[in-house]
Structures are given as C-alpha cells and as structure tokens.
Motif scaffolding. Sequence first.
Motif, PDB file in Angstrom:
ATOM      1  N   ALA A   1     125.079 -29.424 -60.118  1.00 48.79           N
ATOM      2  CA  ALA A   1     125.313 -28.380 -59.121  1.00 48.79           C
ATOM      3  C   ALA A   1     125.455 -28.985 -57.729  1.00 48.79           C
ATOM      4  CB  ALA A   1     124.164 -27.375 -59.136  1.00 48.79           C
ATOM      5  N   GLU A   2     125.148 -30.280 -57.583  1.00 47.96           N
ATOM      6  CA  GLU A   2     125.276 -30.976 -56.292  1.00 47.96           C
ATOM      7  C   GLU A   2     126.739 -31.323 -56.070  1.00 47.96           C
ATOM      8  OE1 GLU A   2     123.334 -31.671 -53.862  1.00 47.96           O
ATOM      9  OE2 GLU A   2     121.268 -31.620 -54.586  1.00 47.96           O
ATOM     10  N   GLY A   3     127.433 -30.523 -55.251  1.00 40.94           N
ATOM     11  CA  GLY A   3     128.873 -30.741 -55.136  1.00 40.94           C
ATOM     12  C   GLY A   3     129.402 -30.828 -53.724  1.00 40.94           C
ATOM     13  N   GLY A   4     128.542 -31.032 -52.739  1.00 43.86           N
ATOM     14  CA  GLY A   4     129.041 -31.187 -51.356  1.00 43.86           C
ATOM     15  C   GLY A   4     129.932 -32.430 -51.268  1.00 43.86           C
TER      16      GLY A   4
ATOM     17  N   VAL B   1     131.458 -30.100 -61.182  1.00 41.17           N
ATOM     18  CA  VAL B   1     130.436 -29.334 -60.465  1.00 41.17           C
ATOM     19  C   VAL B   1     130.132 -28.042 -61.217  1.00 41.17           C
ATOM     20  CG1 VAL B   1     129.871 -28.185 -58.279  1.00 41.17           C
ATOM     21  CG2 VAL B   1     131.167 -30.312 -58.256  1.00 41.17           C
ATOM     22  N   LYS B   2     128.844 -27.763 -61.420  1.00 40.43           N
ATOM     23  CA  LYS B   2     128.431 -26.504 -62.032  1.00 40.43           C
ATOM     24  C   LYS B   2     128.654 -25.369 -61.025  1.00 40.43           C
ATOM     25  CE  LYS B   2     124.580 -28.802 -64.404  1.00 40.43           C
ATOM     26  NZ  LYS B   2     123.113 -28.986 -64.373  1.00 40.43           N
ATOM     27  N   PRO B   3     129.062 -24.180 -61.430  1.00 33.37           N
ATOM     28  CA  PRO B   3     129.280 -23.746 -62.807  1.00 33.37           C
ATOM     29  C   PRO B   3     130.568 -24.341 -63.375  1.00 33.37           C
ATOM     30  CG  PRO B   3     129.956 -22.021 -61.289  1.00 33.37           C
ATOM     31  CD  PRO B   3     129.348 -23.101 -60.459  1.00 33.37           C
TER      32      PRO B   3
ATOM     33  N   THR C   1     119.859 -33.537 -59.882  1.00 31.32           N
ATOM     34  CA  THR C   1     118.488 -33.130 -59.546  1.00 31.32           C
ATOM     35  C   THR C   1     117.647 -32.998 -60.810  1.00 31.32           C
ATOM     36  OG1 THR C   1     119.456 -31.886 -57.728  1.00 31.32           O
ATOM     37  CG2 THR C   1     117.142 -31.464 -58.216  1.00 31.32           C
TER      38      THR C   1
END
Lengths: 177, 385
Positions: free
Chosen positions: B84-87, B104-106, B55
């Motif tokens: 952070a987009e981890g779906g 994936v963040k964090p 993003t």
Amino acid sequence: MPAIQEITDKLIRDNIQRAVHDVFKTMLGHQPDFVSASVQLAGVHTPAMPAAAENSHPSVVGTVGFLGDVNGLIYLYFDVAFARLATSQLLSMSDAELDDAGDEVVNDAIGELTNMTVGSFKNGLCDAGYPCKLTIPSILRGSNFCVEPISSAVRHTFYFNCAGHRVVTDILMKIGD
Amino acid sequence: MRYKLLTVDDSKTVRIIVRKAFKGFDCEILEAGNGVEGLAVASKEMPDLILLDVTMPVMDGVEMLTKLKSDPALKGIPVMMLTAEGGRDHVLKIAKIGVRDYLVKPFKEEVLIEKAGRIIDLKPLSEAPAKAKSIFDPADILIVEDKPAIIQQIQEGLKHTPWKVHGVATQGEAIDFCSRTPPDLILVSLSLPDESAFTLFRLVRTNVKTKYTPVFALVVKTETTQQQQAQTLGFNAIVTKPIDLGELETKMAKAMNLDTSQRYYALEGDTLVMRLPENCAPAVLAEAADYMKPKFAQAVDAGQNKVVIDIHQLKSLHMGVIKLLFQAMQTCRDLAMQFVLVGSAQIITECKGFEDTRGWTFFESIEEAKANLSKSPAPQLASTT
C-alpha cells in the motif's frame, strides 16, 4: 514539518473519497457513494463523536496510522454484517466457511482493507509534498464506544453508503510539529 | 517446470488473495509473515519470484529487500513489491534497491498475474492434468472473422463435434472474450482491417491466460505474403480459404493436443475395432498410423487378440489407405493377433482391381466379422513396395 493548516480540507476530502472508491471498487466490486462529511477543529469540543450514531450496533473498526511530515490515524467503521460480506467477497468464501474461519479472518480482512484505504490516502499526501509512512493495522470490535481526539487534533469524518451499508472514515490528524 | 512464488506479507488476507490469484497456474505458493521469515524461506526454497509487502512487524520489506540484494546467493531472485506504500518518492527509493516491478494496493488479481507473468513463464494449470482431453470432450473455439458467412460455415462444419464454436468480428471483441473465457483455440482471419489479426496475436501471446493457446491464421490461399508474415510471427497453423473442414478439424484436434485415437480405435468387448472414416486425407492416415502400434499393443496387453479392420465407411480406395491396411495387418501378425476386414460392396469391388488387394476377404458387417473372426483365414499379405 509543515503545519496541518497547510493541508487543505479539499486535499483531505479528495484523497479519502478517491481512496475509499478505489479500494472498495477494486477489491470488493462495490461502488461506494459519498454521503456527507463533517469537520471538527482542534480544541473545539463536540458532545458526541461524529461516528457514534453509526456505532450503536456491533461494529468492526480498522485503524491504521501515518507518520512523517504529517501524522494521524484513520478509523474505518464497518457494521458486522458488512464486515462479513466484505470478507467473503475479498476471499471468495461462503458464509459457512466464514463461520468456520471465525472472527480472526474477518479482522484480518478489515485490517487489510483499512491498510489499503489509508495507504491510498497517505500516498496522495506524499505526492502532494507531505511524505509519511504507514503503521501496521489494528482492529476494534464492539458497540457504543467512541474515540475522542486529543485537543491538538483535527477530525474529518466522511460517510459513505456501500452495498446498502454505511461506512464511516474518521480521520484524526495532529497539528504542528 | 513448476515455479515457486513466495508471498511475504503480514496480512493473511493478502496471502490468501495471492494464493487464490495463482490457483489456476502451475506454481507453488510459499508464505511468510514478515521479512525475517521471508529471508528464511527464500534461502531454503530459492523461489522464482518474491511478492513483498513493505509495512510489516519484526522486519519490514525494505530491510528484507536490502538484505536479500546483499546476499550473493539470493540477490538474483526477482522481487515484485506488493504494498500500500505507493508515494512517488517511496517507490523510487525502493526501486533503487532493485525490484523488478511495483504493484500498489488495491490491486486486481488479473494485474498481479499479468505482471508476474512478465517475470516468470506462468503456465495455466489444466483442470484435469492426469487425463488427456479427447475428441469427445467439449472445447471452446473462437473464430475472429468479420465475414459472418465464414463463421457460419465453420460452425456448420464442426457441429458434429462437442466443440462450441464462438464467432466475433473484431479484435476488441476477441480480447473481451479471451478475458472472460480463455478459449482452447483461436482462429483469426488475416483479412481483418488494419492488420489487427497480427496485433491480436501479439496480445494473445502476452496474456498469461492465453499465451499457450493455439492460434490459427485464416487466409485466402493466394495471399502468400500474409501467410509468410503469419508464419514468421509464430501462428500455430495456417488455414486457407476455401476451407477444407475435415483438414481443419484434424489440425484443430492436433493443436489442442486431443486424444483422437478413439476416432480410429475402440475396444468393443473382446475385440479391437480399427475404423477408417469416409475421407482418408493424408493427415487422417498419418494420425491413424501414429496410434496404431500403441493401440494394438494395449489390446494385447489387456489379453485381447482379435481385430476387426472396418473400412465400410471409406468412399474410395487409394494407395495411402492400402499402405495403412498392410501396416495394420503386419502389426497383427507381429503381435499374433487374428484379424478380419469389413467393407462395403464398392470397396470390395475396388480391391479386386489391385493386384495386392485382390485376395482380401471382407465381411459386410462388424457383427458378422466378429462371429467369424476365429474361423476366418487371415488375408494374404502382399508386398507394398
């Protein structure tokens, strides 16, 4: 698009607690403790914003939205002292370096912590069958302000204690299509 | 080779964290704030790895990745998503476009380093790359051995060095130690239960912080099968029990790439002093011989032409030592340097017993030798063949 009623309070509570825990523990090394929660249903007016009491001192508030099968916004409230502490820990900066760097660095750090927290929350929704995407973060600064949801939104507010500071997550989710 | 790593993220915070995470490694960090900037930097710099957020304003990570993979010049650059987009569905969709890894963040900095280390050969950056470490510098040695007596023996044997010798008994403790303080050298006993020495070796080699750390195997002399196994696996050296501590120290110094020349050569005032230690094992002689020509040449270059060859600490004379001394004398003659010898009464007596060394003249102390250096005639140079 599924109606918001299909998403249970438990799914929201579990996801936000996990998200806050993962982000604060991993990135800041602090274990947040869940304190309490409140729910404000759509169309039900309450005189004060749930987080308003936490907002009488200067705050830094990160906001990130999620759009898709479920839409909403999450506000993450930090008091200024904790916002500075979190930034210095995240970036390994001293107080003096933080003073030199200015508010912009603190804003960016809080924006990123919010992005990670909302991202983690949103990924839980995606995996539960509600695909959605994140928006870019924005920051609010100030004191004694309140955010009011539109009448078709459900509000979930969760309170945490972390490193001696109060952190509030305010989740506003839109109902229906 | 210095690797280039491009971080594409609209968050300055993430770019700072990435820079901080790779600070201890020999790589250059390039930055871009969105996909458009990312493609421009990638075209210009051809990075070895791209860390890409999803993003972002202007151009998001998915679009940048799609454009990158459709450009013949850029499609070979490995990409790791850091987002952070981890779906699940989202990750699968992006993975299909072509990414080497997905974080994936964090995220923890160690995990980022470990994943990046699987794609590029990250090398830890020495804190002082310009200056070689010498035997007088501190170093951390980790001994992994379940017999405390052996650890104690090594600690005792190396206590004259500035090295800190740490002992642990299990593979797990060793891994914990390495993650806290990557040691300069690891000595692991092959007699640890369940072949855990070999498992530990593999783990050490897959960790970017320790992949270049020398690892020695410690094994009983007669256990040839284990020794072969260790050699096949790639242990840097095999140390056999009972341990020859002098040899161990020499091997360790060599493996840590320490400058050991000061053990044998020192500039004292206007004189180069060459010293041989008490025990001159073949490894010691080879080491002293390796440094000889450069050290003598360095002295001449600095305008010094006097050499004291000090063998008074030597326990006994043997052919290896005699050959080395002839080599030193010949080097002095080649470089027109004056030299004298210093030896103990016993060494002087032993010299009388060899045809080739019978005519050598010795002084009893360095001071005396220095004082007489210009007056003393050079010892006879005899053939060593």
